[in-house]
Design a protein around this motif. Structure first.
Motif, PDB file in Angstrom:
ATOM      1  N   MET A 192       0.824  -1.203   0.000  1.00  0.00           N
ATOM      2  CA  MET A 192       0.000   0.000   0.000  1.00  0.00           C
ATOM      3  C   MET A 192       0.858   1.254   0.000  1.00  0.00           C
ATOM      4  O   MET A 192       0.493   2.272  -0.607  1.00  0.00           O
ATOM      5  CB  MET A 192      -0.922  -0.005   1.214  1.00  0.00           C
ATOM      6  CG  MET A 192      -2.004  -1.078   1.166  1.00  0.00           C
ATOM      7  SD  MET A 192      -2.989  -1.003  -0.369  1.00  0.00           S
ATOM      8  CE  MET A 192      -3.654   0.663  -0.272  1.00  0.00           C
ATOM      9  N   LYS A 193       2.003   1.200   0.657  1.00  0.00           N
ATOM     10  CA  LYS A 193       2.906   2.358   0.638  1.00  0.00           C
ATOM     11  C   LYS A 193       3.311   2.694  -0.789  1.00  0.00           C
ATOM     12  O   LYS A 193       3.267   3.847  -1.230  1.00  0.00           O
ATOM     13  CB  LYS A 193       4.134   2.060   1.485  1.00  0.00           C
ATOM     14  CG  LYS A 193       5.122   3.224   1.560  1.00  0.00           C
ATOM     15  CD  LYS A 193       6.485   2.827   1.048  1.00  0.00           C
ATOM     16  CE  LYS A 193       7.475   3.965   1.152  1.00  0.00           C
ATOM     17  NZ  LYS A 193       8.798   3.648   0.609  1.00  0.00           N
ATOM     18  N   ARG A 196       0.226   4.091  -2.922  1.00  0.00           N
ATOM     19  CA  ARG A 196      -0.217   5.439  -2.568  1.00  0.00           C
ATOM     20  C   ARG A 196       0.760   6.498  -3.037  1.00  0.00           C
ATOM     21  O   ARG A 196       0.355   7.574  -3.466  1.00  0.00           O
ATOM     22  CB  ARG A 196      -0.463   5.518  -1.059  1.00  0.00           C
ATOM     23  CG  ARG A 196      -1.755   4.784  -0.684  1.00  0.00           C
ATOM     24  CD  ARG A 196      -1.953   4.637   0.788  1.00  0.00           C
ATOM     25  NE  ARG A 196      -3.233   3.967   1.056  1.00  0.00           N
ATOM     26  CZ  ARG A 196      -3.552   3.404   2.199  1.00  0.00           C
ATOM     27  NH1 ARG A 196      -2.690   3.424   3.201  1.00  0.00           N
ATOM     28  NH2 ARG A 196      -4.729   2.822   2.360  1.00  0.00           N
ATOM     29  N   GLU A 201      -5.009   4.211  -5.520  1.00  0.00           N
ATOM     30  CA  GLU A 201      -5.721   4.072  -4.256  1.00  0.00           C
ATOM     31  C   GLU A 201      -5.535   2.700  -3.643  1.00  0.00           C
ATOM     32  O   GLU A 201      -5.338   2.555  -2.437  1.00  0.00           O
ATOM     33  CB  GLU A 201      -7.203   4.372  -4.467  1.00  0.00           C
ATOM     34  CG  GLU A 201      -8.001   4.387  -3.176  1.00  0.00           C
ATOM     35  CD  GLU A 201      -9.419   4.858  -3.388  1.00  0.00           C
ATOM     36  OE1 GLU A 201     -10.214   4.772  -2.441  1.00  0.00           O
ATOM     37  OE2 GLU A 201      -9.737   5.317  -4.506  1.00  0.00           O
ATOM     38  N   GLU A 202      -5.616   1.659  -4.468  1.00  0.00           N
ATOM     39  CA  GLU A 202      -5.455   0.301  -3.968  1.00  0.00           C
ATOM     40  C   GLU A 202      -5.118  -0.626  -5.121  1.00  0.00           C
ATOM     41  O   GLU A 202      -5.319  -0.277  -6.291  1.00  0.00           O
ATOM     42  CB  GLU A 202      -6.733  -0.172  -3.265  1.00  0.00           C
ATOM     43  CG  GLU A 202      -7.944  -0.212  -4.172  1.00  0.00           C
ATOM     44  CD  GLU A 202      -9.198  -0.644  -3.423  1.00  0.00           C
ATOM     45  OE1 GLU A 202      -9.114  -0.880  -2.208  1.00  0.00           O
ATOM     46  OE2 GLU A 202     -10.249  -0.746  -4.071  1.00  0.00           O
TER      47      GLU A 202
END
Length: 345
Positions: A192-193, A196, A201-202
């Motif tokens: 996720m780091k 982003r 977003e994902e």
């Protein structure tokens, strides 16, 4: 080969073929880079990567950008994954025999192989995809059918994880696949780091559908644009006009008026024709049966789907599929095909 324990560095070797496509490569490696270190410092701590080709010389991408340094092929056992990134397909395709031999050597060493974009074509040429499904971009679906008729291409999802073979449609989906592997080996927080920082977003799952090539002209009316976006999210489950109007914050009467003023057609008919175009895309780029496609596009039964399809495109779904897959026929490209009954599509 067993995957490394969670938290151990993730090591990836990249095989860059002639005129490899830059975006899937960049999306994949930048996701690794951002997960490898704190912030944006780019030290190869949690992730290691090596760029390789058969000459050890700088590798030139399809857009002319050059990647250096590139190493000659290293022992496959050094890597947790080897990612092969293919190039532009044309009539004069060169076969990199040294690269194919290296991929076979990696397979023999039980190192998982990743075919990114047209890299899957190299895995097939190396004889490493027999009996396996291959994820390919809808854009290259026909190329795969014509070149490798015994292979089952899948063009309605972003990537396929088949254990020691992973194949990805390419493009921005390279980041989704990289995040999937980072989460598997290092944990979700590091995946996720990366995403982003990349302003994503994902991560989309492998089963996430590839974008359908539905083309519209510029639509000025914001209400109509928002309505189309909702309709695209419900291609397989027809949405009532009352529900659509409520979703976009207006009355049914106003919605119908705005569609007629902007597109010259009622929203009900626009929605049906949009589902028909989705069916056309599925006929071209998936192996689903006509019955399955009709159901997936929200039609009550095959006869209902076939009747409307013939009215829109001048031939039955079965006739369209035969024309799309016949090497001797002119291709009917759903990216540009016009629905006669609706000039807006």
């Amino acid at each position: 080969m067993n995957p490394p324990l969670r938290g151990e560095p993730l090591s990836v070797g990249f095989v860059l073929l002639h005129r490899f496509t830059l975006l899937p490569f960049a999306a994949f490696v930048d996701c690794l880079r951002l997960a490898a270190d704190e912030g944006d410092r780019s030290r190869q701590l949690r992730c290691h990567w090596t760029f390789m080709n058969s000459t050890g010389e700088p590798a030139t991408s399809s857009c002319g950008a050059t990647i250096a340094p590139c190493a000659p092929f290293r022992a496959p056992e050094e890597f947790d994954y080897i990612v092969v990134i293919g190039g532009v397909l044309d009539d004069a395709d060169r076969v990199d025999t040294a690269a194919l031999a290296y991929l076979r050597r990696a397979a023999a060493a039980e190192v998982p192989l990743v075919g990114l974009c047209t890299g899957v074509f190299a895995l097939i040429q190396a004889g490493l995809m027999s009996g396996r499904r291959c994820c390919v971009s809808w854009y290259h679906h026909r190329d795969m059918i014509q070149r490798f008729p015994t292979i089952e291409p899948v063009a309605d999802r972003l990537f396929i994880d088949d254990g020691d073979r992973l194949t990805c449609a390419g493009g921005a989906a390279g980041a989704d696949l990289a995040a999937y592997l980072i989460e598997r080996h290092l944990g979700k927080a590091w995946a996720m780091k990366s995403l982003r920082i990349m302003l994503l977003e994902e991560a989309r799952t492998g089963a996430h559908p590839q974008p359908q090539p539905v083309v519209f002209g510029k639509i000025e009316d914001r209400l109509v644009r928002r309505s189309i976006a909702v309709l695209e999210q419900h291609l397989g489950e027809p949405i009532s006009m009352d529900t659509l109007a409520e979703r976009v914050g207006t009355s049914r009467r106003n919605l119908e008026r705005r569609f007629r003023e902007t597109l010259g057609v009622a929203p009900q008919k626009f929605a049906r024709d949009l589902r028909l175009r989705y069916g056309l895309w599925l006929l071209h780029y998936t192996g689903k049966s006509v019955t399955e496609i009709g159901e997936r596009c929200g039609f009550a039964d095959t006869a209902h789907f076939s009747r409307h399809f013939r009215s829109a495109f001048g031939m039955t779904p079965s006739e369209m599929r035969k024309r799309a897959t016949d090497p001797g026929s002119d291709r009917v490209d759903p990216f540009f095909l016009h629905i006669e009954s609706n000039p807006s599509l």
